[in-house]
Design a protein around this motif. Structure first.
Motif: not given
Length: 318
Positions: A247-264
């Motif tokens: 899972f981490l091999d597949q989704f680390t890239g997309p997941m961390t990319a989403w983290w960067k654009v989460l709102g505040s």
């Protein structure tokens, strides 16, 4: 450990009343105290409303609502008890004054657990001159008579013996405890739901989705799975036979990319109004009591499913 068969509940608002209902359902003698006007009537009304669900889950031998005592006198409330569940206002001055009193009224071996979600035990227990070591956070998730979770958090002067006693007591009631290794504001469960709701507010305020659709995205998607397993274990299943590593091999890239654009987002008056209007629309004219009753009935069915040990088949998608 001395058997805990008589407990005091200090503060009988929603959380204190729910704790009281649970303790009674487990066959304990419960002495409650609250200085608010009409507190006893409201407490007994709450317990009567909660009792059918507790009966459905299964009452302990000798469980009875007649084992409830109410008093406005703090000393009377804690006389002869083996455990105290404190649910007072989230004000540090109030807590310190109360704990100073409890420290003098209670024997040294009686644990004092606070339901506080906003204050740390290190702050509270400074007023206990004799036995701060028996004070600990025992924070439930609402409503405590149905939701099993209790977060246990030590203060700087809390003893390991107290943590063990309190954990054993909650476990004997059927609660699911977690131990926090550090004090953090809001503990764990509230921080997790705050993080999720922050993104809900962001998406709504940005016009991405309506309040109702954001709620649907949670409760009809990942929320269904979260009622059975936590997100990390579910991601372990999402990795298929390769598990969490795949899972981490597949989704680390997309997941961390989403983290960067989460709102505040900021809860400005206009954003608050959007949330209010959306929530009212989603409620479709149902009262808070009606919605709470629906929630509790569904919780009851889910809890029975969990008790039966049934689990869904594992899937292979995020």
């Amino acid at each position: 450990m001395t058997q805990i068969d008589r407990v005091a509940v200090i503060g009988t608002g929603v959380i204190g009343a729910s704790w009281t209902a649970l303790f009674l359902a487990k066959g304990l003698d419960v002495i409650t105290t609250d200085v608010a006007p009409d507190a006893e009537r409201q407490l007994r009304q709450y317990i009567d409303a909660a009792w059918p669900a507790l009966e459905a889950l299964g009452l302990a031998p000798h469980a009875s609502r007649s084992r409830l005592t109410f008093t406005r006198d703090l000393q009377q409330a804690v006389t002869g008890v083996r455990f105290v569940q404190e649910n007072g206002p989230e004000r540090i001055d109030f807590k310190r004054t109360l704990y100073e009193q409890l420290d003098t009224l209670l024997p040294a071996d009686v644990p004092i657990a606070s339901s506080s979600s906003g204050l740390t035990m290190s702050e509270i227990q400074t007023s206990c001159k004799s036995h701060p070591e028996r004070c600990v956070i025992g924070h439930p998730f609402n409503p405590p008579h149905l939701i099993p979770l209790v977060e246990i958090v030590s203060g700087e002067r809390t003893s390991e013996d107290t943590v063990n006693k309190v954990t054993a007591f909650y476990t004997s009631l059927g609660k699911r405890t977690i131990r926090l290794r550090k004090e953090v504001p809001g503990h764990v469960a509230n921080r997790l739901q705050a993080a999720l709701w922050r993104e809900v507010v962001h998406l709504v305020s940005e016009g991405v989705v309506s309040v109702a659709d954001a709620d649907a995205a949670v409760c009809w998607g990942p929320g269904l799975r979260w009622g059975l397993m936590g997100p990390t274990l579910l991601f372990h299943l999402g990795g298929g036979q390769g598990g969490i590593e795949h899972f981490l091999d597949q989704f680390t890239g997309p997941m961390t990319a989403w983290w960067k654009v989460l709102g505040s987002p900021e809860l400005t008056p206009s954003v608050q109004q959007m949330i209010v209007e959306g929530a009212r629309l989603e409620a479709s004219g149902q009262s808070v009591d009606e919605l709470a009753a629906q929630r509790d009935q569904m919780l009851l069915r889910l809890l029975k499913l969990r008790q039966s040990g049934d689990q869904p088949e594992a899937g292979g998608h995020v």
